[in-house]
Write a protein that holds these residues in place. Structure first.
Motif, PDB file in Angstrom:
ATOM      1  N   ILE A   1    -100.380 -15.168  37.171  1.00 55.04           N
ATOM      2  CA  ILE A   1    -101.653 -16.405  36.720  1.00 55.04           C
ATOM      3  C   ILE A   1    -101.625 -17.175  36.923  1.00 55.04           C
ATOM      4  N   ALA A   2    -100.206 -18.445  36.755  1.00 53.04           N
ATOM      5  CA  ALA A   2    -100.115 -19.334  36.971  1.00 53.04           C
ATOM      6  C   ALA A   2     -99.990 -19.601  38.615  1.00 53.04           C
ATOM      7  N   ASP A   3    -100.347 -19.234  39.495  1.00 56.01           N
ATOM      8  CA  ASP A   3    -100.298 -19.231  40.410  1.00 56.01           C
ATOM      9  C   ASP A   3    -102.024 -18.914  41.258  1.00 56.01           C
ATOM     10  N   ALA A   4    -102.483 -18.466  39.963  1.00 56.40           N
ATOM     11  CA  ALA A   4    -103.975 -18.553  40.336  1.00 56.40           C
ATOM     12  C   ALA A   4    -104.788 -20.083  39.548  1.00 56.40           C
ATOM     13  N   VAL A   5    -104.139 -20.017  38.705  1.00 58.43           N
ATOM     14  CA  VAL A   5    -104.808 -21.326  38.314  1.00 58.43           C
ATOM     15  C   VAL A   5    -103.736 -22.512  39.148  1.00 58.43           C
ATOM     16  N   HIS A   6    -102.780 -22.591  40.211  1.00 56.10           N
ATOM     17  CA  HIS A   6    -102.627 -23.873  40.942  1.00 56.10           C
ATOM     18  C   HIS A   6    -103.064 -23.562  42.292  1.00 56.10           C
ATOM     19  N   ASN A   7    -103.462 -22.421  42.568  1.00 60.56           N
ATOM     20  CA  ASN A   7    -104.380 -22.283  43.755  1.00 60.56           C
ATOM     21  C   ASN A   7    -105.522 -23.095  43.489  1.00 60.56           C
ATOM     22  N   PHE A   8    -105.818 -22.569  42.387  1.00 63.25           N
ATOM     23  CA  PHE A   8    -107.597 -22.854  41.635  1.00 63.25           C
ATOM     24  C   PHE A   8    -107.365 -24.491  41.890  1.00 63.25           C
ATOM     25  N   SER A   9    -105.732 -25.372  41.153  1.00 64.83           N
ATOM     26  CA  SER A   9    -106.324 -26.252  41.540  1.00 64.83           C
ATOM     27  C   SER A   9    -105.972 -27.277  42.859  1.00 64.83           C
ATOM     28  N   ASP A  10    -105.674 -26.121  44.185  1.00 61.05           N
ATOM     29  CA  ASP A  10    -105.534 -26.354  45.803  1.00 61.05           C
ATOM     30  C   ASP A  10    -107.075 -26.652  45.940  1.00 61.05           C
ATOM     31  N   ALA A  11    -107.867 -25.691  45.839  1.00 63.95           N
ATOM     32  CA  ALA A  11    -109.358 -25.879  46.002  1.00 63.95           C
ATOM     33  C   ALA A  11    -109.687 -27.316  45.489  1.00 63.95           C
ATOM     34  N   GLY A  12    -109.129 -27.352  44.356  1.00 58.57           N
ATOM     35  CA  GLY A  12    -109.916 -28.709  43.871  1.00 58.57           C
ATOM     36  C   GLY A  12    -109.849 -29.884  44.476  1.00 58.57           C
ATOM     37  N   ALA A  13    -108.213 -30.070  44.809  1.00 56.88           N
ATOM     38  CA  ALA A  13    -108.109 -31.130  44.782  1.00 56.88           C
ATOM     39  C   ALA A  13    -108.589 -30.664  46.820  1.00 56.88           C
TER      40      ALA A  13
ATOM     41  N   ILE B   1    -111.109 -25.581  51.414  1.00 55.71           N
ATOM     42  CA  ILE B   1    -111.497 -24.432  50.514  1.00 55.71           C
ATOM     43  C   ILE B   1    -112.289 -23.302  49.932  1.00 55.71           C
ATOM     44  N   ALA B   2    -112.847 -22.938  50.684  1.00 53.66           N
ATOM     45  CA  ALA B   2    -113.642 -21.338  50.788  1.00 53.66           C
ATOM     46  C   ALA B   2    -112.802 -19.967  51.248  1.00 53.66           C
ATOM     47  N   VAL B   3    -111.558 -20.189  51.576  1.00 55.55           N
ATOM     48  CA  VAL B   3    -109.995 -19.451  51.578  1.00 55.55           C
ATOM     49  C   VAL B   3    -110.205 -19.564  50.722  1.00 55.55           C
ATOM     50  N   ASN B   4    -109.459 -21.057  49.941  1.00 53.53           N
ATOM     51  CA  ASN B   4    -108.824 -21.258  48.307  1.00 53.53           C
ATOM     52  C   ASN B   4    -109.420 -20.447  47.508  1.00 53.53           C
ATOM     53  N   LEU B   5    -110.698 -21.003  47.472  1.00 48.71           N
ATOM     54  CA  LEU B   5    -111.161 -20.062  45.655  1.00 48.71           C
ATOM     55  C   LEU B   5    -111.473 -18.493  46.318  1.00 48.71           C
ATOM     56  N   ALA B   6    -111.715 -18.113  47.394  1.00 43.91           N
ATOM     57  CA  ALA B   6    -111.321 -16.816  47.471  1.00 43.91           C
ATOM     58  C   ALA B   6    -110.899 -15.973  46.619  1.00 43.91           C
ATOM     59  N   LEU B   7    -108.687 -16.454  47.419  1.00 43.74           N
ATOM     60  CA  LEU B   7    -107.746 -16.275  46.813  1.00 43.74           C
ATOM     61  C   LEU B   7    -107.877 -16.309  45.238  1.00 43.74           C
ATOM     62  N   THR B   8    -108.411 -17.313  45.007  1.00 40.90           N
ATOM     63  CA  THR B   8    -108.246 -17.644  43.066  1.00 40.90           C
ATOM     64  C   THR B   8    -108.674 -15.981  42.644  1.00 40.90           C
ATOM     65  N   VAL B   9    -109.831 -15.908  42.803  1.00 44.40           N
ATOM     66  CA  VAL B   9    -110.244 -15.140  41.902  1.00 44.40           C
ATOM     67  C   VAL B   9    -109.446 -13.639  42.008  1.00 44.40           C
ATOM     68  N   ALA B  10    -109.714 -13.337  43.255  1.00 45.05           N
ATOM     69  CA  ALA B  10    -107.921 -12.164  43.641  1.00 45.05           C
ATOM     70  C   ALA B  10    -106.888 -12.830  42.924  1.00 45.05           C
ATOM     71  N   GLN B  11    -105.992 -13.561  42.771  1.00 43.93           N
ATOM     72  CA  GLN B  11    -104.887 -13.693  41.980  1.00 43.93           C
ATOM     73  C   GLN B  11    -104.790 -13.278  40.959  1.00 43.93           C
TER      74      GLN B  11
END
Length: 314
Positions: free
Chosen positions: A49-61, A26-36
């Protein structure tokens, strides 16, 4: 230390280790979301941006999967006699629905980008997507083993897997933009990511829905179970048969059993043992009836509620 306590301690340790792996992911994915997100805005890349939104959904999942695991371990009580194990099924359903909505949003954004093209900075796209791919691979490694055993974690894992392939697609798009200036590759890659997400969600959502709708477990034929019960010595008939999954690892059965007048002792016990050994049914509720007490023929289909009194539980 007794074998029971050793077994309990082993499971507790496995649960704690699994929770820690999920929290790290979760921590790694949240950091990556901001960077993307920042890189996508600077570069003008919709795919980024689409990949960042999907990555944010990864963290949420992953957050949802972690919370559901903890809820599922709560002990049963009179108000929740089956326990909280289905919390993981509910979390998996929510994650798959989220995947479908994200995919549809990506399709919409891709259409808008084709109608109104924008310049894309290829180098930023390639570099950040490469970093994202490394993070996705790390997250996959953290959750892969748990995903094999839990539909809940598997839903979160598929979020991450789709994101990893999305990162590869974004890198390809950035490279083609750098080499040939093919801006149209950006929305095309976005469509590809969306299609992959929808395909995976469609494959995995059905079994989850089946569990939530109390359907019979896949691969377990109610007719075969009924005939196996009828073949036990002393059983004249079986009706009002219901099969369902409490969670992905536990199957339950409820049925009315008509016993012959000369049935040998211990009939209910022998049926329960057969169900456990042959079909791995761990919880069976059987209502034993005489010929005079038997329900009507309409119960054969298993679609009538039937009587509930006098049930004998295993």
């Amino acid at each position: 230390m007794s074998a029971h306590h050793h077994h309990h301690d082993h499971h507790h340790f496995a649960h704690v280790q699994g929770d820690r792996r999920l929290l790290l992911a979760i921590a790694v994915n949240l950091a990556l979301t901001v960077a993307q997100a920042v890189a996508g805005i600077i570069s003008g890349s919709l795919a980024m941006i689409a990949d960042a939104v999907h990555n944010f959904s990864d963290a949420g999942a992953l957050i949802l999967a972690w919370a559901a695991r903890r809820i599922a371990r709560r002990p049963a009580h009179p108000g929740m006699s089956f326990g909280y194990g289905r919390a993981e099924i509910v979390a998996a359903f929510a994650n798959y629905v989220a995947l479908v909505l994200i995919a549809l949003w990506l399709v919409w954004e891709g259409i808008l980008r084709i109608l109104a093209p924008q310049p894309v900075e290829g180098w930023i796209v390639v570099i950040v997507a490469g970093i994202a791919l490394a993070v996705d691979a790390t997250t996959a490694a953290l959750t892969w083993r748990m995903a094999r055993e839990s539909v809940n974690v598997r839903a979160a894992f598929l979020h991450n897997l789709a994101d990893a392939l999305g990162s590869v697609g974004v890198m390809v798009a950035g490279g083609l933009i750098l080499l040939f200036g093919w801006w149209v590759v950006d929305p095309i890659v976005t469509f590809g990511i969306a299609g992959y997400i929808l395909w995976h969600a469609a494959v995995e959502l059905g079994p989850v829905m089946r569990m939530l709708m109390l359907g019979a477990p896949p691969g377990l034929d109610p007719g075969e179970v009924r005939e196996a019960m009828r073949s036990v010595e002393g059983v004249e008939d079986v009706h009002h048969l219901h099969l369902w999954q409490i969670d992905e690892h536990r199957t339950s059965l409820e049925a009315h059993v008509v016993q012959a007048p000369d049935a040998p002792p211990g009939l209910r016990r022998r049926i329960v043992e057969m169900l456990g050994q042959r079909f791995d049914i761990g919880h069976a509720t059987l209502q034993m009836e005489s010929r005079e007490e038997a329900c009507g023929e309409g119960a054969e289909r298993g679609d009538a509620p039937g009587a509930r009194g006098g049930a004998a539980r295993s």
